[in-house]
Motif scaffolding. Structure first.
Motif, PDB file in Angstrom:
ATOM      1  N   TYR A 283       0.828  -1.211   0.000  1.00 24.27           N
ATOM      2  CA  TYR A 283       0.000   0.000   0.000  1.00 24.27           C
ATOM      3  C   TYR A 283       0.861   1.259   0.000  1.00 24.27           C
ATOM      4  O   TYR A 283       0.483   2.291   0.545  1.00 24.27           O
ATOM      5  N   HIS A 284       2.023   1.178  -0.652  1.00 26.21           N
ATOM      6  CA  HIS A 284       2.975   2.300  -0.670  1.00 26.21           C
ATOM      7  C   HIS A 284       2.353   3.560  -1.241  1.00 26.21           C
ATOM      8  O   HIS A 284       2.618   4.674  -0.762  1.00 26.21           O
ATOM      9  N   PHE A 285       1.533   3.417  -2.287  1.00 27.29           N
ATOM     10  CA  PHE A 285       0.969   4.604  -2.925  1.00 27.29           C
ATOM     11  C   PHE A 285       0.020   5.339  -1.987  1.00 27.29           C
ATOM     12  O   PHE A 285       0.025   6.575  -1.917  1.00 27.29           O
ATOM     13  N   LEU A 286      -0.789   4.587  -1.245  1.00 23.45           N
ATOM     14  CA  LEU A 286      -1.690   5.231  -0.282  1.00 23.45           C
ATOM     15  C   LEU A 286      -0.896   5.948   0.807  1.00 23.45           C
ATOM     16  O   LEU A 286      -1.301   7.026   1.274  1.00 23.45           O
ATOM     17  N   ASN A 287       0.227   5.382   1.216  1.00 21.71           N
ATOM     18  CA  ASN A 287       1.055   6.032   2.235  1.00 21.71           C
ATOM     19  C   ASN A 287       1.697   7.310   1.701  1.00 21.71           C
ATOM     20  O   ASN A 287       1.857   8.290   2.433  1.00 21.71           O
ATOM     21  N   PHE A 288       2.072   7.310   0.433  1.00 22.95           N
ATOM     22  CA  PHE A 288       2.601   8.530  -0.196  1.00 22.95           C
ATOM     23  C   PHE A 288       1.516   9.600  -0.277  1.00 22.95           C
ATOM     24  O   PHE A 288       1.742  10.764   0.085  1.00 22.95           O
ATOM     25  N   VAL A 289       0.333   9.226  -0.738  1.00 18.42           N
ATOM     26  CA  VAL A 289      -0.772  10.184  -0.827  1.00 18.42           C
ATOM     27  C   VAL A 289      -1.110  10.748   0.554  1.00 18.42           C
ATOM     28  O   VAL A 289      -1.344  11.953   0.714  1.00 18.42           O
ATOM     29  N   ALA A 290      -1.107   9.883   1.570  1.00 19.41           N
ATOM     30  CA  ALA A 290      -1.411  10.341   2.925  1.00 19.41           C
ATOM     31  C   ALA A 290      -0.415  11.392   3.403  1.00 19.41           C
ATOM     32  O   ALA A 290      -0.770  12.314   4.146  1.00 19.41           O
ATOM     33  N   ALA A 291       0.838  11.264   2.980  1.00 19.41           N
ATOM     34  CA  ALA A 291       1.878  12.199   3.412  1.00 19.41           C
ATOM     35  C   ALA A 291       1.925  13.463   2.557  1.00 19.41           C
ATOM     36  O   ALA A 291       2.553  14.461   2.957  1.00 19.41           O
ATOM     37  N   TYR A 292       1.290  13.447   1.401  1.00 22.15           N
ATOM     38  CA  TYR A 292       1.458  14.505   0.393  1.00 22.15           C
ATOM     39  C   TYR A 292       1.281  15.927   0.934  1.00 22.15           C
ATOM     40  O   TYR A 292       2.114  16.794   0.678  1.00 22.15           O
ATOM     41  N   PRO A 293       0.226  16.217   1.694  1.00 22.39           N
ATOM     42  CA  PRO A 293       0.065  17.614   2.151  1.00 22.39           C
ATOM     43  C   PRO A 293       1.162  18.075   3.095  1.00 22.39           C
ATOM     44  O   PRO A 293       1.357  19.283   3.278  1.00 22.39           O
ATOM     45  N   PHE A 294       1.893  17.139   3.704  1.00 16.01           N
ATOM     46  CA  PHE A 294       2.811  17.479   4.787  1.00 16.01           C
ATOM     47  C   PHE A 294       4.286  17.362   4.413  1.00 16.01           C
ATOM     48  O   PHE A 294       5.157  17.768   5.178  1.00 16.01           O
ATOM     49  N   LEU A 295       4.589  16.786   3.254  1.00 17.01           N
ATOM     50  CA  LEU A 295       5.979  16.641   2.833  1.00 17.01           C
ATOM     51  C   LEU A 295       6.594  18.016   2.575  1.00 17.01           C
ATOM     52  O   LEU A 295       5.989  18.852   1.898  1.00 17.01           O
ATOM     53  N   SER A 296       7.779  18.245   3.092  1.00 16.32           N
ATOM     54  CA  SER A 296       8.434  19.541   2.878  1.00 16.32           C
ATOM     55  C   SER A 296       8.860  19.716   1.432  1.00 16.32           C
ATOM     56  O   SER A 296       8.911  20.832   0.910  1.00 16.32           O
ATOM     57  N   ASP A 297       9.176  18.598   0.732  1.00 16.97           N
ATOM     58  CA  ASP A 297       9.628  18.673  -0.656  1.00 16.97           C
ATOM     59  C   ASP A 297       9.131  17.436  -1.401  1.00 16.97           C
ATOM     60  O   ASP A 297       9.758  16.381  -1.349  1.00 16.97           O
ATOM     61  N   VAL A 298       8.014  17.569  -2.078  1.00 17.96           N
ATOM     62  CA  VAL A 298       7.433  16.443  -2.804  1.00 17.96           C
ATOM     63  C   VAL A 298       8.368  15.974  -3.912  1.00 17.96           C
ATOM     64  O   VAL A 298       8.530  14.780  -4.152  1.00 17.96           O
ATOM     65  N   GLU A 299       9.012  16.916  -4.607  1.00 22.62           N
ATOM     66  CA  GLU A 299       9.907  16.545  -5.698  1.00 22.62           C
ATOM     67  C   GLU A 299      11.084  15.716  -5.204  1.00 22.62           C
ATOM     68  O   GLU A 299      11.529  14.786  -5.878  1.00 22.62           O
ATOM     69  N   ALA A 300      11.615  16.053  -4.037  1.00 21.17           N
ATOM     70  CA  ALA A 300      12.727  15.273  -3.486  1.00 21.17           C
ATOM     71  C   ALA A 300      12.281  13.843  -3.206  1.00 21.17           C
ATOM     72  O   ALA A 300      13.057  12.897  -3.388  1.00 21.17           O
ATOM     73  N   TYR A 301      11.035  13.696  -2.783  1.00 21.27           N
ATOM     74  CA  TYR A 301      10.501  12.357  -2.516  1.00 21.27           C
ATOM     75  C   TYR A 301      10.375  11.561  -3.807  1.00 21.27           C
ATOM     76  O   TYR A 301      10.896  10.444  -3.916  1.00 21.27           O
ATOM     77  N   VAL A 302       9.687  12.096  -4.808  1.00 18.29           N
ATOM     78  CA  VAL A 302       9.411  11.313  -6.013  1.00 18.29           C
ATOM     79  C   VAL A 302      10.660  11.097  -6.857  1.00 18.29           C
ATOM     80  O   VAL A 302      10.695  10.181  -7.690  1.00 18.29           O
ATOM     81  N   SER A 303      11.696  11.897  -6.665  1.00 21.36           N
ATOM     82  CA  SER A 303      12.928  11.688  -7.424  1.00 21.36           C
ATOM     83  C   SER A 303      13.589  10.361  -7.068  1.00 21.36           C
ATOM     84  O   SER A 303      14.412   9.853  -7.828  1.00 21.36           O
ATOM     85  N   GLY A 304      13.215   9.800  -5.919  1.00 20.61           N
ATOM     86  CA  GLY A 304      13.802   8.535  -5.488  1.00 20.61           C
ATOM     87  C   GLY A 304      12.920   7.327  -5.716  1.00 20.61           C
ATOM     88  O   GLY A 304      13.251   6.225  -5.261  1.00 20.61           O
TER      89      GLY A 304
END
Length: 462
Positions: A283-304
């Protein structure tokens, strides 16, 4: 989230019947493998005090909405004054359908009309988000990284297969990009309360599960086509939230760790994973979506993002319960830590740790016997029993046509002999993944005193 692995929604009346027959005065329950939170929601709707924990962020979001809402939300900063009457009627109609289907379980004493009055401001904002999503034409990280139309969605499997991720139709991906970007901005601008952001994200997560181009989990996607469910347009719906029941204690943490901290309960209900599937990967995608509003840098996350499925390798949690050699030891530690008078464990005796790869036609009883030995340990329990679900059904209610699904289901019940003394300084350790992504102050431990009261006594980790 009826597609969730191990979802116990169909067994809730059976579990309630077991509690009534064995522990009739109980009215406090903890669930440290909460998943969809259906168990806690069910008993909260009957006035019980609840506590829920899971290592998955999406579960925490659902818990904050379903267990942490105790008054009608207002959304004063983002609701619209000019209401789209047609869209609001549609929201009301969909909520009425939810009440008709699930109200007996989660809102047993609330009519559809009463529920809509309580949640009308939420419906108002969801209509606004629906229009924003439908009009969005700008690709974001969902379209770019998780669809065949994205510039960053290419993968190559370990076996050499190449392609592009295919989790959503282009229209639904654009919708999700627009909605997530809006919620993120509203939160960053201070226009949403903590409870409000979790209510909105619950509506988003539940629709993602319905429209994603997957077969139940997000460990893979349908690679050759968009299936009919994923062709349906994304439609936000009002979550079936109770605004009048006691606020629950909620944590995003390891079950064994949080067991030391949760308040005392009459019943600790346990439904651990019984196989190798790591839920944070499935359920990795749901966990990413859940964090989306709070991530300091979304681009840094998805780059990995990596693997065929598009999960960040540094956003993963390996549960000891998903390893056969660690399972019973970890379960013992959890039971020793939990402050409850009774422990009730759901066990599925089908394909699991002990017989998943068995070559026999019928599952063995090896796991059943190992758990029976644990519950027979007099250091842990003064009394214990294991009861087949079929026997529970026969004893309190006849339901024709359900026997096949109950054949391999059991409930273990143990009466605790001793409970450990607690120090007032005990606190929950944050998950390493939340520390890594700067999410500790958003996904941690909230007490039953209120949804906005966050446990600040969190121990720092790596």
């Amino acid at each position: 989230m009826e597609k969730y692995l191990g979802n116990k929604s169909s067994l809730l009346p059976l579990i309630e019947g077991f509690f009534k027959s064995r522990i009739p005065t109980a009215n406090r329950i903890s669930d440290v493998f909460a998943g969809t939170n259906n168990v806690s929601r069910y008993f909260r709707g009957r006035g019980w005090t609840t506590a829920a924990c899971d290592v998955n962020r999406f579960s925490y979001v659902l818990a904050q909405a379903y267990l942490g809402t105790d008054e009608p939300p207002i959304f004063s900063a983002v609701r619209t004054r000019r209401v789209n009457a047609f869209r609001m009627r549609h929201m009301q109609h969909e909520l009425a359908r939810s009440v008709a289907r699930f109200g007996h379980a989660y809102l047993p004493n609330v009519s559809a009309a009463e529920a809509f009055v309580d949640l009308s401001a939420l419906a108002n904002v969801l209509v606004r988000l629906q229009l924003i999503g439908e009009s969005n034409t700008s690709s974001g990280v969902i379209t770019d990284c998780f669809t065949q139309w994205g510039s960053r969605s290419k993968y190559e499997s370990q076996r050499g297969a190449k392609g592009a991720r295919n989790y959503f139709s282009r229209q639904n991906a654009l919708f999700l990009d627009g909605v997530l970007a809006t919620i993120r901005k509203w939160w960053a601008d201070g226009q949403l309360t903590r409870n409000e952001v979790f209510l909105l994200m619950t509506a988003v997560l539940e629709e993602v599960v319905i429209t994603a181009n997957v077969n139940g989990t997000f460990h893979d996607f349908n690679r050759d086509r968009i299936w009919p469910n994923a062709e349906q347009n994304f439609q936000l719906r009002v979550p079936l939230v109770s605004c009048s029941q006691p606020v629950g204690e909620i944590a995003n943490a390891d079950a064994v760790d949080v067991a030391r901290v949760f308040a005392r309960h009459d019943i600790a209900y346990l439904d651990p994973p019984y196989n190798f599937r790591q839920y944070s990967a499935y359920y990795h995608f749901l966990n990413f979506v859940a964090a989306y509003p709070f991530l300091s840098d979304v681009e840094a996350y998805v780059s990995g993002l990596s693997h065929v499925r598009g999960q960040h390798p540094e956003d993963d949690f390996a549960s000891d319960f998903c390893y056969r050699r660690k399972f019973v030891t970890s379960l013992r530690r959890l039971i020793e830590n939990i402050d409850a008078d009774h422990v009730v464990l759901s066990y599925y005796g089908g394909r699991n740790h002990w017989n998943h790869w068995a070559s026999v036609d019928e599952p063995t009883d090896e796991g059943l016997e190992e758990l029976r030995t644990l519950f027979d340990d007099s250091d842990l329990f003064s009394h214990s029993e294991v009861v087949p679900a079929l026997e529970i059904r026969k004893n309190y209610q006849s339901r024709v046509g359900e026997q096949k699904g109950l054949v391999n289901e059991y409930l273990f019940h143990g009466v605790r002999r001793n409970r450990i003394a607690r120090a007032n300084s005990e606190c929950v350790s944050p998950l390493v993944t939340n520390s890594r992504w700067g999410l500790v102050d958003k996904f941690v431990h909230t007490t039953a005193a209120g949804n906005d009261e966050v446990d600040q006594g969190v121990r720092a980790t790596g």
